[in-house]
Design an enzyme around this catalytic site. Sequence first.
Site, PDB file in Angstrom:
ATOM      1  N   ASN A   9       0.862  -1.185   0.000  1.00 24.02           N
ATOM      2  CA  ASN A   9       0.000   0.000   0.000  1.00 24.02           C
ATOM      3  C   ASN A   9       0.901   1.237   0.000  1.00 24.02           C
ATOM      4  O   ASN A   9       1.493   1.568   1.025  1.00 24.02           O
ATOM      5  CB  ASN A   9      -0.907  -0.030   1.244  1.00 24.02           C
ATOM      6  N   TRP A  10       0.990   1.881  -1.151  1.00 16.55           N
ATOM      7  CA  TRP A  10       1.907   3.024  -1.279  1.00 16.55           C
ATOM      8  C   TRP A  10       1.379   4.271  -0.581  1.00 16.55           C
ATOM      9  O   TRP A  10       2.105   5.241  -0.415  1.00 16.55           O
ATOM     10  CB  TRP A  10       2.119   3.357  -2.759  1.00 16.55           C
ATOM     11  N   GLU A 167      -4.866  -4.723  10.876  1.00 16.47           N
ATOM     12  CA  GLU A 167      -3.828  -3.694  11.002  1.00 16.47           C
ATOM     13  C   GLU A 167      -4.066  -2.895  12.282  1.00 16.47           C
ATOM     14  O   GLU A 167      -4.860  -1.932  12.278  1.00 16.47           O
ATOM     15  CB  GLU A 167      -3.901  -2.728   9.817  1.00 16.47           C
ATOM     16  N   SER A 213       3.893  -1.768  10.281  1.00 16.84           N
ATOM     17  CA  SER A 213       5.354  -1.724  10.448  1.00 16.84           C
ATOM     18  C   SER A 213       6.060  -3.019  10.021  1.00 16.84           C
ATOM     19  O   SER A 213       7.070  -3.408  10.612  1.00 16.84           O
ATOM     20  CB  SER A 213       5.733  -1.369  11.891  1.00 16.84           C
ATOM     21  N   GLY A 234       3.075  -1.090   4.227  1.00 14.74           N
ATOM     22  CA  GLY A 234       3.062   0.336   3.889  1.00 14.74           C
ATOM     23  C   GLY A 234       4.459   0.793   3.489  1.00 14.74           C
ATOM     24  O   GLY A 234       4.944   0.517   2.392  1.00 14.74           O
ATOM     25  N   GLY A 235       5.134   1.489   4.404  1.00 11.39           N
ATOM     26  CA  GLY A 235       6.439   2.111   4.135  1.00 11.39           C
ATOM     27  C   GLY A 235       7.436   1.198   3.432  1.00 11.39           C
ATOM     28  O   GLY A 235       8.113   1.625   2.482  1.00 11.39           O
TER      29      GLY A 235
END
Length: 261
Positions: A9-10, A167, A213, A234-235
Amino acid sequence: MRKKIIIGNWKMNLSLADAQDLVFKLKNQVKTKSAVEVAICPPYVYLLTLVNILKGSNIHICAQNMFHKENGAYTGEISPEMLTDLHVNMVIVGHSERRQYFHETDSDINLKIKSALKFSFTPIFCVGEDLKVRESGKAEEWVKRQILAGLKDLSKIDLEKIIVAYEPIWAIGTGKICSGEDANKIVKMIRETIKELSTNIVSEKVRILYGGSIKSDNFSEHIKYPDIDGGLVGGASLKFEEFAKIIDLADSVHALHQSHP
Ligand code: 13P
């Protein structure tokens, strides 16, 4: 047996040039992986370009959101029909950032899930508690309520098509990781709740992911649990090497679970 899936997920990140660069590298890396599915969720404005680059590859393109209506006077919104035209077939629904910053309610999310299914999308339905709820010991109760509200009035056939992502909000973008053991407890409870809504066969088909994370050096703790069917990243999905390592982890664990079910 459920196939593992890793979804990047950008969020609202990357320039178009960086997005293209990342996708070219991923396309090349993922073509040799058959045991794991991979999806990326770029911002809307890059979808068409990236869909064209990924034609013929085994990477799915997933939207980060959509409106439940098919068309009409809804300035700024994107409909399932429009995404279908782009050959996008997955969509994230109910991400905690949409709930928090854009005030999406459980009933909005339920409408979006129904609309996504009507248009043959796979909804990636996100649930998770905040730190206050976690510390009060009510995480399971909270997530169960979100599951029941989001999946309200869905048929068994539709339930089968959903991917759920657990999440915990306190683990998103914070570097704080929910332990594999704690995540697995909630994931099992989610599967049990889906079973209550349908049948054992249906609940065993639904893929349930962990997100929050995830990095290449902590994900083995989660993906080793057979009930955790992958990750919503994510990141770490913005960096090719990191994301590639996470995909590799899921790929190797899948092979391991197949040989020792
Ligand atoms: P991070 O991996 O950056 O914590 O984000 C998780 C997430 O929200 C994916 O949807």
